[in-house]
Design a protein around this motif. Structure first.
Motif, PDB file in Angstrom:
ATOM      1  N   ARG A 171       0.824  -1.306   0.103  1.00  0.00           N
ATOM      2  CA  ARG A 171      -0.020  -0.109  -0.095  1.00  0.00           C
ATOM      3  C   ARG A 171       0.883   1.116   0.025  1.00  0.00           C
ATOM      4  NH1 ARG A 171      -5.225  -1.175   1.012  1.00  0.00           N
ATOM      5  NH2 ARG A 171      -5.599  -3.682   0.901  1.00  0.00           N
ATOM      6  N   GLU A 172       0.581   2.329  -0.763  1.00  0.00           N
ATOM      7  CA  GLU A 172       1.221   3.337  -0.907  1.00  0.00           C
ATOM      8  C   GLU A 172       0.519   4.764  -0.808  1.00  0.00           C
ATOM      9  OE1 GLU A 172       4.765   5.315  -3.899  1.00  0.00           O
ATOM     10  OE2 GLU A 172       3.725   3.339  -4.403  1.00  0.00           O
ATOM     11  N   SER A 173       1.185   5.669  -0.154  1.00  0.00           N
ATOM     12  CA  SER A 173       0.322   6.955   0.119  1.00  0.00           C
ATOM     13  C   SER A 173       0.793   7.854  -1.299  1.00  0.00           C
ATOM     14  CB  SER A 173       0.894   7.555   1.143  1.00  0.00           C
ATOM     15  OG  SER A 173       0.521   8.832   1.440  1.00  0.00           O
ATOM     16  N   PRO A 174      -0.298   8.527  -1.503  1.00  0.00           N
ATOM     17  CA  PRO A 174      -0.262   9.549  -2.879  1.00  0.00           C
ATOM     18  C   PRO A 174       0.658  10.769  -2.691  1.00  0.00           C
ATOM     19  CG  PRO A 174      -2.240   9.668  -2.451  1.00  0.00           C
ATOM     20  CD  PRO A 174      -1.739   8.489  -1.384  1.00  0.00           C
ATOM     21  N   VAL A 175       0.594  11.026  -1.029  1.00  0.00           N
ATOM     22  CA  VAL A 175       1.331  12.381  -0.832  1.00  0.00           C
ATOM     23  C   VAL A 175       2.689  12.440  -1.013  1.00  0.00           C
ATOM     24  CG1 VAL A 175       1.561  13.895   1.132  1.00  0.00           C
ATOM     25  CG2 VAL A 175      -0.515  12.534   1.055  1.00  0.00           C
TER      26      VAL A 175
END
Length: 322
Positions: free
Chosen positions: A178-182
Motif C-alpha cells: 500500500r502506498e500513500s499518494p502524498v
C-alpha cells in the motif's frame, strides 16, 4: 501542534553516523506548551540519545486529554522553515489555518501535511465540539535541495487494510503493497498499526532504512525489546523485518516511522530547521519583523494574534551525533 516552548533547546543534528544493531528505547520527556494551563506533550524526538529517524526530526505525543476541563489546543500563528509538519489524530478535531490560505480540519485517521519551504505560518485550534484530544505532531526535515521550495498543504485519508490480522493505515510512503499518494522529498514511511490482543506480526520493512515504533497504546515488543506506552523503539538499518507483539489483552496501537538515514546536518531551534546558527537567527528576525517570508494567517481570532519568537540562547550550538 508546534513547539511553543518559551525557552526551546537549540540543537545541531548531524546526519549519518554509526548505529547499533539492537533496538534502542527512547523515553519521552514531558513538555508544557506555553503557560501554566497549557497542554502538555510527551516528546521523544529530538533528544540527546537520538535526533532523527530517517528525516523524522520531531515527535510530540499528547492525550487522551479531556479539553472540557483542561487546556484546549489554541496555538496562535507561528512560523516554520525547512520542514514538513505531519498532523495525525486518534481522537478530537483541530482547525488549521495557514498563510497559503488553507482552512482545514484535522480529523482522526486523516493526514494533514504542511510543507513550509522557505517560510510559512499557521495556527491550530481544537474545535468547540472536541471533548477529548489525542494524537501526534511530527516534523520531517527537508533536504537542502528542497528546503526552499514553495509552500504546500496536502490532505489524505488513507484506507484501513488488513495486515496479517492487524489493521494498518499508510499515510506516507509504502508498506505491505500500500502506498500513500502524498509526495515526500526523501524516502519516508509513516503508518498507524493496531494489533489485536496478544497478536504477533512479522512485518517486512525496507532493510536500508531505519525505523521507529512509537507506542500509543501498549506495551508492545519490537524485535524482542519491550516498549511501554509513550516510548519509541529505534530499529537501525539492516533489519528486513520488524517483529511486533502485543503484550496485553487489549488492542495495541503504534505508529511506524521510517526512512533512509538523513545524511545532512541540520540545526533545529523553536519552529525552525536550518543549517547554521546564523541562518536560524535570520529566520527569527524575519518573523519578528513580520516580513513577507512567512505570509499571514487570516481568520485566527485568539490572543495573541501571533506568537513572538523566544530569545536566542547566548551560547552557540555544538554539533551532536544523530
Amino acid at each position: 501542534m508546534s513547539n511553543t516552548e518559551a525557552a526551546p533547546t537549540e540543537l545541531a543534528c548531524r546526519g549519518g553516523g554509526p548505529a547499533t544493531r539492537a533496538v534502542e528505547v527512547l523515553t519521552a520527556r514531558d513538555v508544557p506548551l506555553g503557560g501554566p494551563r497549557a497542554m502538555r506533550v510527551r516528546r521523544t524526538l529530538p533528544q540527546r540519545q537520538r535526533s532523527l529517524v530517517g528525516a523524522w526530526c520531531f515527535a510530540d505525543h499528547y492525550g487522551p486529554d479531556d479539553v472540557t476541563v483542561g487546556a484546549r489546543m489554541d496555538v496562535a500563528p507561528h512560523p516554520h522553515t525547512g520542514l514538513q509538519t505531519v498532523s495525525w489524530l486518534f481522537a478530537g478535531e483541530v482547525e488549521h489555518r495557514d498563510s497559503l490560505g488553507t482552512h482545514a480540519l484535522v480529523r482522526p485517521g486523516e493526514l494533514n501535511l504542511m510543507t513550509s519551504g522557505h517560510g510559512i505560518c499557521h495556527s491550530e485550534v481544537s474545535t468547540p465540539a472536541t471533548t477529548m484530544l489525542h494524537g501526534v505532531q511530527l516534523w520531517v526535515a527537508l533536504p537542502d535541495a528542497e528546503r526552499d521550495r514553495a509552500r504546500d498543504f496536502q490532505h489524505y485519508a488513507p484506507p484501513a487494510f488488513d495486515l496479517g490480522g492487524a489493521t494498518a493505515r499508510v499515510f506516507l510512503g509504502a508498506l505491505a503493497g500500500r502506498e500513500s499518494p502524498v509526495p515526500t522529498y526523501s524516502p519516508l514511511l509513516g503508518a498507524e498499526i493496531v494489533l489485536p490482543p496478544q497478536a504477533r506480526l512479522s512485518l517486512p520493512v525496507e532493510p536500508a532504512h531505519e525505523h521507529g515504533v512509537l507506542v500509543d497504546a501498549g506495551p508492545v515488543s519490537l524485535s524482542g525489546t519491550r516498549l511501554n506506552r509513550t516510548e519509541l523503539g529505534y530499529l537501525p538499518p539492516g533489519a528486513g523485518t520488524a517483529e511486533l507483539v502485543n503484550l496485553t489483552g487489549e488492542p495495541a496501537r503504534i505508529l511506524l516511522l521510517g526512512g533512509a538515514p538523513f545524511e545532512e546536518d541540520i540545526v533545529m531551534w523553536w519552529n525552525f530547521v536550518g543549517r547554521s546558527h546564523e541562518e536560524i537567527a535570520a529566520f527569527r528576525q524575519a518573523w519578528e519583523d513580520e516580513l513577507d517570508q512567512f505570509g499571514r494567517v487570516e481568520g485566527y481570532e485568539g490572543t495573541p494574534r501571533r506568537l513572538p519568537a523566544p530569545a536566542l540562547p547566548n551560547a552557540r550550538l555544538k554539533p551532536r551525533s544523530r
